[in-house]
Scaffold this motif. Structure first.
Motif, short mmCIF file in Angstrom:
data_model
loop_
_atom_site.label_atom_id
_atom_site.label_comp_id
_atom_site.label_asym_id
_atom_site.label_seq_id
_atom_site.Cartn_x
_atom_site.Cartn_y
_atom_site.Cartn_z
N SER A 7 -16.66 -1.94 -3.56
CA SER A 7 -16.70 -0.89 -4.57
C SER A 7 -15.61 0.15 -4.32
O SER A 7 -15.13 0.81 -5.25
CB SER A 7 -18.07 -0.22 -4.60
N SER A 8 -15.16 0.28 -3.05
CA SER A 8 -14.02 1.12 -2.69
C SER A 8 -13.50 0.64 -1.35
O SER A 8 -14.26 0.06 -0.56
CB SER A 8 -14.43 2.60 -2.62
N PRO A 9 -12.21 0.87 -1.04
CA PRO A 9 -11.66 0.41 0.24
C PRO A 9 -12.36 1.02 1.45
O PRO A 9 -12.31 0.47 2.54
CB PRO A 9 -10.19 0.85 0.17
N GLN A 10 -13.02 2.16 1.27
CA GLN A 10 -13.69 2.83 2.38
C GLN A 10 -15.04 2.21 2.71
O GLN A 10 -15.61 2.49 3.77
CB GLN A 10 -13.87 4.32 2.06
N PHE B 29 0.85 -1.20 0.00
CA PHE B 29 0.00 0.00 0.00
C PHE B 29 0.88 1.24 0.00
O PHE B 29 1.93 1.27 0.65
CB PHE B 29 -0.90 0.03 1.24
N ASP B 30 0.41 2.27 -0.71
CA ASP B 30 1.09 3.55 -0.60
C ASP B 30 0.28 4.46 0.32
O ASP B 30 -0.72 4.03 0.91
CB ASP B 30 1.31 4.20 -1.98
N THR B 31 0.70 5.70 0.47
CA THR B 31 0.05 6.60 1.42
C THR B 31 -1.38 6.96 1.02
O THR B 31 -2.16 7.42 1.85
CB THR B 31 0.87 7.90 1.58
N ASN B 32 -1.73 6.73 -0.24
CA ASN B 32 -3.09 7.00 -0.71
C ASN B 32 -3.94 5.73 -0.76
O ASN B 32 -5.01 5.71 -1.37
CB ASN B 32 -3.05 7.64 -2.10
N TRP B 33 -3.43 4.63 -0.15
CA TRP B 33 -4.11 3.33 -0.10
C TRP B 33 -4.23 2.68 -1.47
O TRP B 33 -5.07 1.79 -1.66
CB TRP B 33 -5.47 3.44 0.58
N ASN B 34 -3.41 3.10 -2.43
CA ASN B 34 -3.32 2.34 -3.67
C ASN B 34 -2.57 1.05 -3.37
O ASN B 34 -1.58 1.05 -2.64
CB ASN B 34 -2.60 3.15 -4.74
N TYR B 35 -3.01 -0.05 -3.94
CA TYR B 35 -2.46 -1.35 -3.57
C TYR B 35 -1.99 -2.14 -4.78
O TYR B 35 -2.42 -1.91 -5.91
CB TYR B 35 -3.50 -2.18 -2.82
#
Length: 366
Positions: A198-201, A156-162
């Protein structure tokens, strides 16, 4: 989402903790005297030397992480006899340590310097089985229970891209896995399950089964789940119930059929549904978790929980502790004892319901 959120925080804090040290915060639970039946001993280890317990090696021995004279050591320690044996040492800054499912080896994720990190697999006898140099980053690890030479790495990066990778440990090959979710876990030698949201959130998603040998084989297993956990014989899904104030722990067979449902109060925080720490014991097929007394928004995560033990096979539930803190737990293979705390520096006897400190406690230091 909560698990990844906590993992990211612990990883960052781990680097700071190992570099500069930290003081253990006292846990507001009453300490019971050791009984002859339990034989758990307070260990002769200096609090500043102790860093954490990694986990169980077997029913009597644990893997502990210590630091002294600029080195980090990993020792095998018997909690009943205090017999201790050093397994491995390093000068690297430790970020994460994970014991393999069959407990014959462990992974060390460490930083050599600000630009280089290492994945080292160590046998319980101290032999370096494999090493892989990687870039320092936040990584989630998932070890294959059927084949100890395989592992998933989710970065994961700081923007939660994985990104999800498959690591073949003996060869050192790391290959990218094209999956639509970071919430991935092995289900067999070549099958894996993932929670597609649909999104990590989002709180909930759908659970799919996929075969990495054939991308065309992708099946919906369970729709609308919060989280899931996999053991040798059980798939546990955490699901919403018809009432908004409750949620369901649904225990399923390896064929995904439900055989026991346990309803618990649903609590939440600013980021959505909050899931207390839990442990699914593979050998005993029992489930240990912290349960809130009522459904509400959490202002803090203090003594608002009771520790409950669930036996899905016999459909029984037992309260182990009342009014206790929600902190990480890990049961021994035989299901008798439980490591407890952010450093796993306590042991709970699940039969007598006594708590023991593995190192001299703060109120005994002076």
């Amino acid at each position: 989402m909560y698990k990844i959120r906590i993992s990211f925080i612990i990883t960052i804090l781990g680097l700071l903790f190992i570099s500069y040290g930290c003081q253990h915060e006292e846990v507001p639970v009453s300490k019971e005297k050791n009984t002859a039946s339990s034989k758990v001993k307070t260990l002769n280890i200096q609090p500043l030397e102790f860093q954490r317990v990694v986990g169980w090696i077997d029913d009597e021995n644990i893997l502990i992480q210590l630091k002294k004279e600029g080195k980090v050591t990993f020792d095998r320690l018997n909690v009943f006899t205090e017999k201790r044996h050093q397994i491995y040492e390093t000068t690297h800054v430790i970020s994460e340590v994970i014991i393999s499912p069959n407990r014959d080896r462990f992974l060390i994720y460490s930083a050599k310097n600000k630009d280089k990190a290492a994945l080292d697999v160590i046998s319980m006898s101290g032999a370096l089985l494999s090493t892989k140099e990687v870039q320092p980053q936040n990584i989630e690890f998932s070890w294959n229970r059927d084949d100890q030479d395989k592992m998933f790495l989710t970065t994961f990066d700081t923007n939660w891209n994985y990104q999800v990778f498959r690591w073949d440990i003996p060869t050192g090959n790391i290959t990218k896995l094209n999956t639509s979710s970071p919430f991935v876990s092995w289900y067999s030698d070549n099958l894996f399950v993932f929670n597609q949201k649909s999104s990590p959130q989002k709180d909930r998603g759908d659970l799919y089964l996929e075969d990495m040998r054939d991308k065309a084989v992708k099946s919906l297993v369970v729709a609308d789940v919060y989280q899931f956990a996999v053991s040798t014989n059980t798939l546990l899904t955490m699901e919403p119930s018809k009432e908004d104030k409750t949620m369901i722990y649904n225990f399923r067979t390896v064929g995904f059929e439900s055989y026991y449902k346990y309803k618990a109060p649903r609590v939440y925080d600013e980021l959505g549904t909050f899931f207390p720490f839990y442990d699914l014991n593979v050998e005993k097929e029992t489930f240990l978790t912290f349960e809130p007394y009522e459904s509400k928004k959490l202002k803090d995560h203090g003594s608002e929980f009771k520790l409950v033990k669930i036996d899905p096979k016999d459909k029984k539930t037992e309260t182990i502790l009342e009014l206790t803190n929600n902190e990480p737990i890990m049961t021994s293979p035989n299901g008798r004892y439980c490591l407890y705390g952010y450093l796993f520096d306590q042991i709970i006897d699940l039969e007598t319901k006594n708590i023991f400190y593995l190192i001299p406690h703060r109120d005994k230091m002076y």
